[in-house]
Design an enzyme around this catalytic site. Structure first.
Site, short mmCIF file in Angstrom:
data_model
loop_
_atom_site.label_atom_id
_atom_site.label_comp_id
_atom_site.label_asym_id
_atom_site.label_seq_id
_atom_site.Cartn_x
_atom_site.Cartn_y
_atom_site.Cartn_z
N ASP A 52 -33.62 38.51 -97.71
CA ASP A 52 -32.99 38.76 -99.00
C ASP A 52 -31.50 38.96 -98.77
OD1 ASP A 52 -35.36 38.65 -100.49
OD2 ASP A 52 -35.76 40.78 -100.21
N ASP A 55 -36.84 34.26 -104.96
CA ASP A 55 -37.19 35.31 -105.92
C ASP A 55 -36.71 34.94 -107.32
OD1 ASP A 55 -38.24 36.79 -103.79
OD2 ASP A 55 -36.41 37.99 -103.56
#
Length: 160
Positions: free
Chosen positions: A118, A134
């Site tokens: 991320d 995401d």
């Protein structure tokens, strides 16, 4: 749009989303690892490397094999449904494609790295760090909910 062309374009769309996701994760790992941050929009969004072993907001960390199997089963089911059942509805067709692309992007990380990379950190609000996959899953889910709600109202008005 003919079915054959629609399949080609949906595969292309999935590949493009996957490529953007994997390339941005590669750059995040190359330039931000282990704890560097770069402003993207000063005071709003920064890029900061993070490793997520769980699901959304790092919940259920440590269930790597479970998440790999669950994600693979869901993606396969979505793709089969997409190609067998929803070619006549372009909205549903593309929505499932976007959802699948995001799920595959994070599945690749889980399989090869053991965690999801991320890097998008919204600093204007206390929120989780996330990635392109995401975003695809979230936008696909919002689109799917909108489709289902509108479809429900369509069916109710036909029944009256």
């Amino acid at each position: 749009m003919k079915l054959k062309n629609k399949n080609i374009w949906s595969v292309f769309m999935i590949i493009v989303i996957l490529a953007i996701d994997q390339v941005t994760k590669y750059f995040a790992k190359s330039y931000l690892y282990p704890d560097k941050a770069k402003d993207f929009i000063k005071g709003f969004i920064e890029f900061r490397y993070a490793e997520n072993t769980g699901v959304a907001f790092s919940m259920l960390s440590g269930g790597r094999i479970f998440f790999i199997i669950l994600t693979a089963v869901v993606v396969i089911a979505c793709l089969i449904y997409m190609y067998l059942k929803c070619q006549k509805n372009l909205w549903l067709y593309w929505t499932i494609g976007v959802l699948s692309a995001g799920a595959i992007g994070n599945l690749i990380d889980r399989i090869y790295l053991g965690y999801v990379v991320d890097f998008i950190n919204p600093i204007f609000v206390n929120f989780a760090i996330f990635n392109i996959a995401d975003c695809a899953v979230t936008l696909g889910a919002i689109s799917l909910i909108a489709y289902l709600v509108l479809d429900m109202f369509k069916k109710e008005s036909k029944d009256e």
